[in-house]
Motif scaffolding. Structure first.
Motif, PDB file in Angstrom:
ATOM      1  N   SER A  70       0.273  99.406  42.127  1.00  0.00           N
ATOM      2  CA  SER A  70      -1.174  99.432  41.911  1.00  0.00           C
ATOM      3  C   SER A  70      -1.940  98.762  43.045  1.00  0.00           C
ATOM      4  O   SER A  70      -3.011  99.229  43.450  1.00  0.00           O
ATOM      5  CB  SER A  70      -1.527  98.735  40.585  1.00  0.00           C
ATOM      6  N   LEU A  71      -1.395  97.656  43.554  1.00  0.00           N
ATOM      7  CA  LEU A  71      -2.123  96.875  44.554  1.00  0.00           C
ATOM      8  C   LEU A  71      -2.126  97.531  45.927  1.00  0.00           C
ATOM      9  O   LEU A  71      -3.094  97.405  46.683  1.00  0.00           O
ATOM     10  CB  LEU A  71      -1.519  95.472  44.653  1.00  0.00           C
ATOM     11  N   LEU A  72      -1.040  98.227  46.270  1.00  0.00           N
ATOM     12  CA  LEU A  72      -0.978  98.896  47.572  1.00  0.00           C
ATOM     13  C   LEU A  72      -1.641 100.263  47.425  1.00  0.00           C
ATOM     14  O   LEU A  72      -0.993 101.269  47.152  1.00  0.00           O
ATOM     15  CB  LEU A  72       0.474  99.048  48.030  1.00  0.00           C
ATOM     16  N   ARG A  73      -2.944 100.283  47.617  1.00  0.00           N
ATOM     17  CA  ARG A  73      -3.720 101.493  47.343  1.00  0.00           C
ATOM     18  C   ARG A  73      -3.764 102.460  48.513  1.00  0.00           C
ATOM     19  O   ARG A  73      -4.048 103.641  48.328  1.00  0.00           O
ATOM     20  CB  ARG A  73      -5.137 101.092  46.943  1.00  0.00           C
ATOM     21  N   ALA A  74      -3.523 101.964  49.706  1.00  0.00           N
ATOM     22  CA  ALA A  74      -3.554 102.834  50.884  1.00  0.00           C
ATOM     23  C   ALA A  74      -2.613 102.263  51.932  1.00  0.00           C
ATOM     24  O   ALA A  74      -2.370 101.052  51.980  1.00  0.00           O
ATOM     25  CB  ALA A  74      -4.968 102.939  51.442  1.00  0.00           C
ATOM     26  N   VAL A  75      -2.074 103.133  52.759  1.00  0.00           N
ATOM     27  CA  VAL A  75      -1.205 102.734  53.863  1.00  0.00           C
ATOM     28  C   VAL A  75      -1.877 103.152  55.164  1.00  0.00           C
ATOM     29  O   VAL A  75      -2.210 104.330  55.344  1.00  0.00           O
ATOM     30  CB  VAL A  75       0.183 103.393  53.746  1.00  0.00           C
ATOM     31  N   PRO A  76      -2.125 102.215  56.073  1.00  0.00           N
ATOM     32  CA  PRO A  76      -2.766 102.585  57.340  1.00  0.00           C
ATOM     33  C   PRO A  76      -1.941 103.626  58.088  1.00  0.00           C
ATOM     34  O   PRO A  76      -0.703 103.620  58.043  1.00  0.00           O
ATOM     35  CB  PRO A  76      -2.804 101.255  58.109  1.00  0.00           C
ATOM     36  N   GLU A  77      -2.628 104.518  58.776  1.00  0.00           N
ATOM     37  CA  GLU A  77      -1.938 105.526  59.570  1.00  0.00           C
ATOM     38  C   GLU A  77      -1.208 104.871  60.739  1.00  0.00           C
ATOM     39  O   GLU A  77      -1.688 103.901  61.326  1.00  0.00           O
ATOM     40  CB  GLU A  77      -2.935 106.553  60.105  1.00  0.00           C
ATOM     41  N   ASP A  78      -0.014 105.422  61.030  1.00  0.00           N
ATOM     42  CA  ASP A  78       0.725 104.941  62.185  1.00  0.00           C
ATOM     43  C   ASP A  78      -0.057 105.288  63.447  1.00  0.00           C
ATOM     44  O   ASP A  78      -0.550 106.408  63.597  1.00  0.00           O
ATOM     45  CB  ASP A  78       2.101 105.594  62.224  1.00  0.00           C
ATOM     46  N   GLN A  79      -0.189 104.307  64.336  1.00  0.00           N
ATOM     47  CA  GLN A  79      -0.994 104.498  65.536  1.00  0.00           C
ATOM     48  C   GLN A  79      -0.185 104.174  66.784  1.00  0.00           C
ATOM     49  O   GLN A  79       0.803 103.431  66.720  1.00  0.00           O
ATOM     50  CB  GLN A  79      -2.245 103.598  65.479  1.00  0.00           C
ATOM     51  N   PRO A  80      -0.575 104.711  67.928  1.00  0.00           N
ATOM     52  CA  PRO A  80       0.101 104.337  69.180  1.00  0.00           C
ATOM     53  C   PRO A  80       0.050 102.829  69.383  1.00  0.00           C
ATOM     54  O   PRO A  80      -0.965 102.188  69.108  1.00  0.00           O
ATOM     55  CB  PRO A  80      -0.713 105.074  70.252  1.00  0.00           C
ATOM     56  N   ALA A  81       1.150 102.269  69.837  1.00  0.00           N
ATOM     57  CA  ALA A  81       1.225 100.821  70.009  1.00  0.00           C
ATOM     58  C   ALA A  81       0.290 100.354  71.114  1.00  0.00           C
ATOM     59  O   ALA A  81       0.371 100.837  72.237  1.00  0.00           O
ATOM     60  CB  ALA A  81       2.654 100.408  70.334  1.00  0.00           C
ATOM     61  N   PRO A  82      -0.615  99.416  70.807  1.00  0.00           N
ATOM     62  CA  PRO A  82      -1.497  98.885  71.849  1.00  0.00           C
ATOM     63  C   PRO A  82      -0.733  97.913  72.743  1.00  0.00           C
ATOM     64  O   PRO A  82       0.316  97.388  72.374  1.00  0.00           O
ATOM     65  CB  PRO A  82      -2.567  98.145  71.045  1.00  0.00           C
ATOM     66  N   VAL A  83      -1.247  97.694  73.923  1.00  0.00           N
ATOM     67  CA  VAL A  83      -0.668  96.692  74.814  1.00  0.00           C
ATOM     68  C   VAL A  83      -1.281  95.343  74.466  1.00  0.00           C
ATOM     69  O   VAL A  83      -2.493  95.157  74.560  1.00  0.00           O
ATOM     70  CB  VAL A  83      -0.932  97.038  76.290  1.00  0.00           C
ATOM     71  N   ILE A  84      -0.444  94.418  74.037  1.00  0.00           N
ATOM     72  CA  ILE A  84      -0.910  93.102  73.613  1.00  0.00           C
ATOM     73  C   ILE A  84      -0.220  92.044  74.463  1.00  0.00           C
ATOM     74  O   ILE A  84       1.009  92.017  74.557  1.00  0.00           O
ATOM     75  CB  ILE A  84      -0.611  92.856  72.121  1.00  0.00           C
ATOM     76  N   GLU A  85      -0.999  91.213  75.078  1.00  0.00           N
ATOM     77  CA  GLU A  85      -0.431  90.171  75.915  1.00  0.00           C
ATOM     78  C   GLU A  85       0.258  89.108  75.050  1.00  0.00           C
ATOM     79  O   GLU A  85      -0.159  88.825  73.932  1.00  0.00           O
ATOM     80  CB  GLU A  85      -1.530  89.506  76.753  1.00  0.00           C
ATOM     81  N   LYS A  86       1.311  88.539  75.593  1.00  0.00           N
ATOM     82  CA  LYS A  86       1.974  87.431  74.918  1.00  0.00           C
ATOM     83  C   LYS A  86       0.981  86.287  74.753  1.00  0.00           C
ATOM     84  O   LYS A  86       0.236  85.964  75.669  1.00  0.00           O
ATOM     85  CB  LYS A  86       3.176  86.984  75.737  1.00  0.00           C
ATOM     86  N   LEU A  87       0.948  85.681  73.571  1.00  0.00           N
ATOM     87  CA  LEU A  87      -0.022  84.640  73.270  1.00  0.00           C
ATOM     88  C   LEU A  87       0.515  83.257  73.632  1.00  0.00           C
ATOM     89  O   LEU A  87       1.728  83.064  73.754  1.00  0.00           O
ATOM     90  CB  LEU A  87      -0.386  84.677  71.787  1.00  0.00           C
ATOM     91  N   ALA A  88      -0.402  82.333  73.777  1.00  0.00           N
ATOM     92  CA  ALA A  88       0.016  80.941  73.972  1.00  0.00           C
ATOM     93  C   ALA A  88       0.783  80.496  72.731  1.00  0.00           C
ATOM     94  O   ALA A  88       0.415  80.825  71.604  1.00  0.00           O
ATOM     95  CB  ALA A  88      -1.208  80.053  74.179  1.00  0.00           C
ATOM     96  N   PRO A  89       1.866  79.766  72.889  1.00  0.00           N
ATOM     97  CA  PRO A  89       2.670  79.374  71.724  1.00  0.00           C
ATOM     98  C   PRO A  89       1.942  78.382  70.836  1.00  0.00           C
ATOM     99  O   PRO A  89       1.022  77.683  71.269  1.00  0.00           O
ATOM    100  CB  PRO A  89       3.914  78.739  72.356  1.00  0.00           C
ATOM    101  N   THR A  90       2.355  78.341  69.582  1.00  0.00           N
ATOM    102  CA  THR A  90       1.773  77.402  68.624  1.00  0.00           C
ATOM    103  C   THR A  90       1.947  75.965  69.092  1.00  0.00           C
ATOM    104  O   THR A  90       1.031  75.147  69.007  1.00  0.00           O
ATOM    105  CB  THR A  90       2.447  77.587  67.244  1.00  0.00           C
TER     106      THR A  90
END
Length: 423
Positions: free
Chosen positions: A64-84
């Motif tokens: 019931s709670l999972l009402r929609a599933v986002p469409e699969d999309q081309p992977a964006p280029v994401i830079e590595k983030l500063a560590p925690t």
């Protein structure tokens, strides 16, 4: 005559079927992996997503709670983030594609390699009947990170596994082995870098061998529209010392499962959790801890803060096997309800089949104490600031148990930032 009910697919289930059909040929894997994926997804399609009729999912009716599933999309280029934590050793997964980086003294590889050579097939097939997360992840996973910490290695800097993503569907896996006598801290960090919705599944398979000392931190900072389905499966050897710390500080629909088996004598396990719930998030932490051998100890403490119309759940099961004499296990769940519209359900459970044990559990739900507020306000602290200080103290007490100053400061900064935004 046996009549089997067929599963009527919801829109979300239909979207999963369509995504699997469209992407199956692109998913990495040899013949054994392909066969495992087919079985997992057929079970998911036939049985459907779990409902409240399944006891383990009673408070989180995923169908019931999972009402929609986002469409699969081309992977964006994401830079590595500063560590925690500054100076951490970082390897990362962005949208299911891994970059192993370089971590000295640790063998690191991409999970996609395990899919391609078939060695991952057995791990994928471990998903049980009611294991929706295992089935979804096993069906769709493309990549992840495999870590092997050698015996007696002492990794001084924290290792951060960054699972960073944008919108769409993201499925990752993290098999990790801590060799005998090894020492390491690992931060498993899940982070969204967009406001668009994502469906994220993540499975961490962890083996802790005899005498290892391990700190494992799960830091979940998903976006306000994201679905996060996380699972940690841990098997612990003899004389090991484990600190498992979970912080949930995001997501719209979150299910974090902890499946822990203590399989060696002399083990000491500490589990701590902080759930920060605001908006209309639904966050469920479900733990099943098995004490399977004699002479082991564990303590589990969760602190929860609920704002707005958020809903939280903690289900904690401790099972003590018949041979697990001298088990010492304690569990507590404490909640601050900061809104009349918020909810929190706690379900601590004990199943004890041994007769020489010390086990107990407790749960509390309350608002900020008027006496504590009065004490601060009488000393000139404004009401809003006084409430924020008390909430921070309620959570910080747990964080400070980590003891390492760099870890404590990093997590307190994240928690304080969240509270300032929501309080």
């Amino acid at each position: 005559m046996n009549i089997q009910a067929t599963n009527r697919l919801t829109p979300a289930e239909t979207a999963l079927v369509d995504a699997y059909t469209a992407k199956f040929s692109e998913l990495p894997g040899d013949g054994a992996v392909v066969a495992a994926r087919d079985v997992l997804f057929d079970d998911l399609k036939t049985g459907g997503l779990p409902t409240r009729r399944i006891e383990a999912w009673h408070y989180t009716d995923l169908k019931s709670l999972l009402r929609a599933v986002p469409e699969d999309q081309p992977a964006p280029v994401i830079e590595k983030l500063a560590p925690t934590v500054a100076g951490s050793l970082v390897a990362y997964v962005q949208h299911g594609t891994a970059d192993i980086g370089k971590i000295e003294d640790v063998r690191v590889s991409r999970f996609a390699e395990s899919l391609l050579d078939g060695s991952a097939a057995a791990g994928l097939a471990e998903a049980s009947k009611d294991d929706a997360i295992g089935r979804i992840n096993g069906s769709f996973v493309r990549d992840g990170l495999v870590l092997d910490i050698p015996a007696d290695a002492d990794i001084e800097k924290p290792i951060e596994l960054q699972a960073v993503h944008g919108a769409g569907q993201v499925h990752s896996r993290f098999p990790v082995r801590f060799g005998k006598g090894s020492k390491a801290t690992v931060i498993e960090r899940h982070l969204s870098v967009t406001s668009d919705a994502a469906l994220v599944s993540s499975v961490s398979d962890i083996v802790v061998e005899d005498g290892a000392e391990v700190t494992w931190i799960i830091l979940q900072q998903q976006g306000a529209a994201d679905i996060h389905l996380g699972q940690l499966r841990m098997k612990i050897g003899a004389d090991a010392k484990i600190r498992l710390f979970i912080v949930n500080a995001g997501g719209k629909l979150v299910r974090q499962e902890l499946r822990i088996d203590v399989e060696g004598e002399g083990t000491d396990l500490i589990v701590r959790g902080v759930n920060l719930l605001g908006g209309e998030t639904h966050t469920d932490v479900t733990m099943v801890l098995g004490h399977n051998v004699p002479n082991t100890t564990s303590t589990e403490v969760f602190r929860n803060v609920v704002f707005d119309r958020a809903k939280g759940i903690f289900q904690g099961m401790i099972r003590v096997a018949p041979d697990a004499q001298k088990t010492d296990a304690k569990m507590a769940c404490n909640t601050l309800l900061m809104s009349d519209d918020g909810e929190f359900s706690a379900k601590p459970e004990l199943e004890i089949f041994a007769d020489d044990v010390q086990c107990g559990h407790g749960a509390t739900v309350a608002d900020i104490s008027d006496n504590h507020l009065y004490y601060l306000m009488a000393r000139g602290v404004p009401r809003a600031k006084a409430r924020a200080m008390l909430v921070n103290a309620f959570v910080a007490e747990i964080v400070e148990e980590l003891e390492e100053e760099n870890l404590v400061e990093a997590l307190e900064t994240i928690i304080s930032g969240w509270l300032e935004h929501h309080a």
